[in-house]
Every structure is written in structure tokens, then in C-alpha cells.
Design an enzyme around this catalytic site. Sequence first.
Site, PDB file in Angstrom:
ATOM      1  N   ASN A 113       0.772  -1.003  -0.014  1.00 26.14           N
ATOM      2  CA  ASN A 113      -0.092   0.115  -0.085  1.00 26.14           C
ATOM      3  C   ASN A 113       0.851   1.400   0.116  1.00 26.14           C
ATOM      4  O   ASN A 113       0.385   2.219   0.515  1.00 26.14           O
ATOM      5  CB  ASN A 113      -1.076  -0.088   1.181  1.00 26.14           C
ATOM      6  CG  ASN A 113      -0.397  -0.102   2.667  1.00 26.14           C
ATOM      7  OD1 ASN A 113       0.780  -0.054   2.366  1.00 26.14           O
ATOM      8  ND2 ASN A 113      -1.173   0.232   3.383  1.00 26.14           N
ATOM      9  N   GLU A 127       8.072   5.679  16.784  1.00 26.20           N
ATOM     10  CA  GLU A 127       8.385   5.233  15.445  1.00 26.20           C
ATOM     11  C   GLU A 127       9.774   6.027  14.913  1.00 26.20           C
ATOM     12  O   GLU A 127      10.568   5.427  14.262  1.00 26.20           O
ATOM     13  CB  GLU A 127       7.472   5.440  14.370  1.00 26.20           C
ATOM     14  CG  GLU A 127       6.231   4.277  14.746  1.00 26.20           C
ATOM     15  CD  GLU A 127       5.052   4.098  13.511  1.00 26.20           C
ATOM     16  OE1 GLU A 127       4.255   3.267  13.711  1.00 26.20           O
ATOM     17  OE2 GLU A 127       4.970   5.195  13.083  1.00 26.20           O
TER      18      GLU A 127
HETATM   19  P1  CMP Z   1       0.896   0.251   7.798  1.00 28.26           P
HETATM   20  O1  CMP Z   1       0.196   1.689   7.901  1.00 28.26           O
HETATM   21  O2  CMP Z   1       1.989   0.267   7.415  1.00 28.26           O
HETATM   22  O3  CMP Z   1       0.515  -0.609   8.958  1.00 28.26           O
HETATM   23  C1  CMP Z   1       0.383  -1.877   8.946  1.00 28.26           C
HETATM   24  C2  CMP Z   1       0.247  -2.782   7.683  1.00 28.26           C
HETATM   25  O4  CMP Z   1      -0.283  -3.915   7.601  1.00 28.26           O
HETATM   26  C3  CMP Z   1      -0.835  -1.718   6.889  1.00 28.26           C
HETATM   27  O5  CMP Z   1      -0.002  -0.494   6.494  1.00 28.26           O
HETATM   28  C4  CMP Z   1      -1.087  -2.713   5.883  1.00 28.26           C
HETATM   29  O6  CMP Z   1       0.085  -2.668   4.553  1.00 28.26           O
HETATM   30  C5  CMP Z   1      -0.942  -4.129   6.533  1.00 28.26           C
HETATM   31  N1  CMP Z   1      -1.956  -4.677   6.405  1.00 28.26           N
HETATM   32  C6  CMP Z   1      -2.221  -5.851   5.622  1.00 28.26           C
HETATM   33  N2  CMP Z   1      -3.690  -6.336   6.050  1.00 28.26           N
HETATM   34  C7  CMP Z   1      -4.298  -5.489   6.888  1.00 28.26           C
HETATM   35  C8  CMP Z   1      -5.505  -5.312   7.766  1.00 28.26           C
HETATM   36  N3  CMP Z   1      -6.514  -6.258   7.262  1.00 28.26           N
HETATM   37  N4  CMP Z   1      -5.571  -4.482   8.235  1.00 28.26           N
HETATM   38  C9  CMP Z   1      -4.605  -3.437   8.651  1.00 28.26           C
HETATM   39  N5  CMP Z   1      -3.373  -3.397   7.994  1.00 28.26           N
HETATM   40  C10 CMP Z   1      -2.989  -4.461   7.002  1.00 28.26           C
END
Ligand code: CMP
Length: 141
Positions: A113, A127
Site C-alpha cells: 500500500n 517510530e
Molecule cells: P501500515 O500503515 O504500514 O501498518 C500495518 C500494515 O499492515 C498496513 O499498513 C497494511 O499494509 C498491512 N495490512 C495488511 N492487512 C491489513 C489489515 N487487514 N488491516 C490493517 N493493515 C493491514
Amino acid sequence: ALERTLSIIKPDAVAKNAIGEIYARFEKAGLRIVAAKMKHLSRREAEGFYAVHRERPFFKPLVEFMISGPVMIQVLEGEGAIMKNRDLMGATDPKKAAPGTIRADFAQSIDANAVHGSDGADTAKAEIAYFFAETELCPRG
Ligand code: CMP
């Protein structure tokens, strides 16, 4: 209030050569980049960074993805920087992200993402400290 937040441009967006376009969005929104480093995270670093998600079903694929290539890590500073960055990023799931947001424009899936941003003041502090020493920050007020 003047805030700082941690931002990561993830391996998918780095591989797409989109660092500059994403930096332009931060800067046009009035966020200043006060520290930055490119890094290929080790498994241990990625697991530590996402430790709060350790029990979630997406933890393993998330770590695998985050170590699949280099990331660009930066500290953004500005008025309301934490929310401002979250607004620029859009929803975690790019299918739900508003048009014109970074994730709507650059992300493929909830796993790949494009960007990470701290979700609150306490996580921002933790962080930032995870990746940067205080002496590496160049506050520009
Ligand atoms: P990030 O903000 O980097 O924090 C955790 C990451 O887990 C999130 O972005 C997504 O890229 C990944 N992720 C995958 N599946 C989920 C989910 N169901 N809910 C939240 N984060 C997810």
C-alpha cells in the site's frame, strides 16, 4: 501544533520510482522533510517496527513485503503533521482510499500500500526513535 511524524515509502512505491512524486505531495501540503534515509530493512528490523501487529494474521506477509526491497524512511514536520500525512496517504486499503490520495494513486493492495504513516502522537515519537537518533533530525520550525 507543530508535530513530527514518521513516514515510510514502502518497497512497491520505491520500485515504481515514485519517491519524488510522493515527496512533492508532502512538500506541497506544507510538510517539511527533516530527516531521511533509504534502507533495506532486515527481518528483525521489520518485525520490531511492526511488533504491535505480531498476533495479526497479516503480520508474516507484511514483514515479507517490507523486506522485499529498499524503503525510504523520513520524518515529516509541520502543523498537524500526523493527521495531515494520514490525509495525504488515504485509507489503508487502496480500494477504499479517496481519489487523489497517495494510496489511491500508487498502491495495489492492502499489503502493498505504498506508504506508512504514524497513527498518533505516541506512535510517532516511538517510530521516529526506532529509525533516527535525535542528532539526525534537522528541525526547520
Ligand atoms: P501500515 O500503515 O504500514 O501498518 C500495518 C500494515 O499492515 C498496513 O499498513 C497494511 O499494509 C498491512 N495490512 C495488511 N492487512 C491489513 C489489515 N487487514 N488491516 C490493517 N493493515 C493491514
